[in-house]
Write an enzyme that holds these catalytic residues in place. Structure first.
Site, PDB file in Angstrom:
ATOM      1  N   ILE A  35       7.509   8.084  -0.579  1.00 39.92           N
ATOM      2  CA  ILE A  35       7.087   8.106  -1.973  1.00 39.92           C
ATOM      3  C   ILE A  35       5.586   8.346  -1.953  1.00 39.92           C
ATOM      4  CG2 ILE A  35       8.946   6.686  -2.903  1.00 39.92           C
ATOM      5  CD1 ILE A  35       7.051   4.307  -2.895  1.00 39.92           C
ATOM      6  N   GLN A  80      -4.458  13.397   2.305  1.00 39.42           N
ATOM      7  CA  GLN A  80      -3.274  12.554   2.321  1.00 39.42           C
ATOM      8  C   GLN A  80      -3.444  11.414   3.317  1.00 39.42           C
ATOM      9  OE1 GLN A  80      -0.824  15.933   3.563  1.00 39.42           O
ATOM     10  NE2 GLN A  80       0.438  15.617   1.736  1.00 39.42           N
ATOM     11  N   VAL A 115       4.924   5.626   2.777  1.00 40.77           N
ATOM     12  CA  VAL A 115       4.177   5.745   1.530  1.00 40.77           C
ATOM     13  C   VAL A 115       3.068   6.758   1.768  1.00 40.77           C
ATOM     14  CG1 VAL A 115       2.698   4.507  -0.116  1.00 40.77           C
ATOM     15  CG2 VAL A 115       4.647   3.319   0.933  1.00 40.77           C
ATOM     16  N   GLU A 116       2.838   7.606   0.785  1.00 44.66           N
ATOM     17  CA  GLU A 116       1.722   8.562   0.841  1.00 44.66           C
ATOM     18  C   GLU A 116       0.788   8.273  -0.324  1.00 44.66           C
ATOM     19  OE1 GLU A 116       0.752  13.326   0.159  1.00 44.66           O
ATOM     20  OE2 GLU A 116       2.804  12.606  -0.074  1.00 44.66           O
ATOM     21  N   ILE A 117      -0.495   8.345  -0.048  1.00 49.32           N
ATOM     22  CA  ILE A 117      -1.518   8.329  -1.087  1.00 49.32           C
ATOM     23  C   ILE A 117      -2.200   9.689  -0.990  1.00 49.32           C
ATOM     24  CG2 ILE A 117      -3.596   7.217  -1.965  1.00 49.32           C
ATOM     25  CD1 ILE A 117      -1.200   5.314  -1.955  1.00 49.32           C
TER      26      ILE A 117
END
Length: 175
Positions: A90, A127, A138-140
């Protein structure tokens, strides 16, 4: 005839507004609540009492995360699951990548950092990838740097005119 075709296309459009929530199985709902609240800033909210299984609902940034206690270890990622940006994850949009990276470092969370350069547009996307306590990735990112261009004529991109969020009830002390 062109008018009828346009009406038919509008009728076939789904009346969707936005992503409401993602659901995650957990080895420990308590550990996952701690991760998503302390690391990502989600807020635990009340769940309907009719849900008679262990879990939790979290909400912030216009999206919910529903945590469900797993009773089957085989349904969770292995604990040695590598950080692979091309695996399921996500992703959360971020306005200050440096602050997130610093927080991950301060909290001792292992992460993978990469930059994707789009030569055609000249845009660059940063990223950060890491996992929650159950191994879900989890990706930011700062993906707003890249313009969305529909591929072909598969459909129209729908954006809400204003943000649709569920109603929020304030605590009694805050009323």
């Amino acid at each position: 005839e062109g008018e009828k075709k346009e009406e038919k296309e509008e009728e076939e459009e789904m009346p969707l507004m936005a992503l409401n929530h993602v659901s995650r199985l957990c080895r420990s709902v308590k550990d996952s609540i701690e991760f998503y609240t302390k690391v990502l800033g989600f807020v635990e909210i009340e769940r309907p009492q009719a849900l008679d299984f262990e879990g939790a609902w979290l909400f912030n940034y216009g999206i919910g995360i529903h945590l469900v206690q797993s009773h089957d270890e085989d349904r969770l990622p292995s604990e040695s699951h590598p950080l692979d940006p091309m695996d399921n994850h996500i992703s959360f949009q971020c306005e200050n990548m440096g602050a997130v990276e610093q927080k991950l470092r301060d909290m001792g969370i292992e992460y993978k950092k990469r930059t994707v350069d789009d030569e055609e547009s000249g845009a660059s996307i940063d990223q950060l990838f890491f996992t929650d306590p159950d191994g879900f990735m989890v990706e930011i990112c700062n993906c707003e740097n890249l313009k969305l261009v529909p591929a072909g004529s598969m459909g129209k991109i729908k954006l809400p005119f204003d943000r649709h969020n569920p109603p929020v009830e304030l605590n009694k002390e805050e009323r």
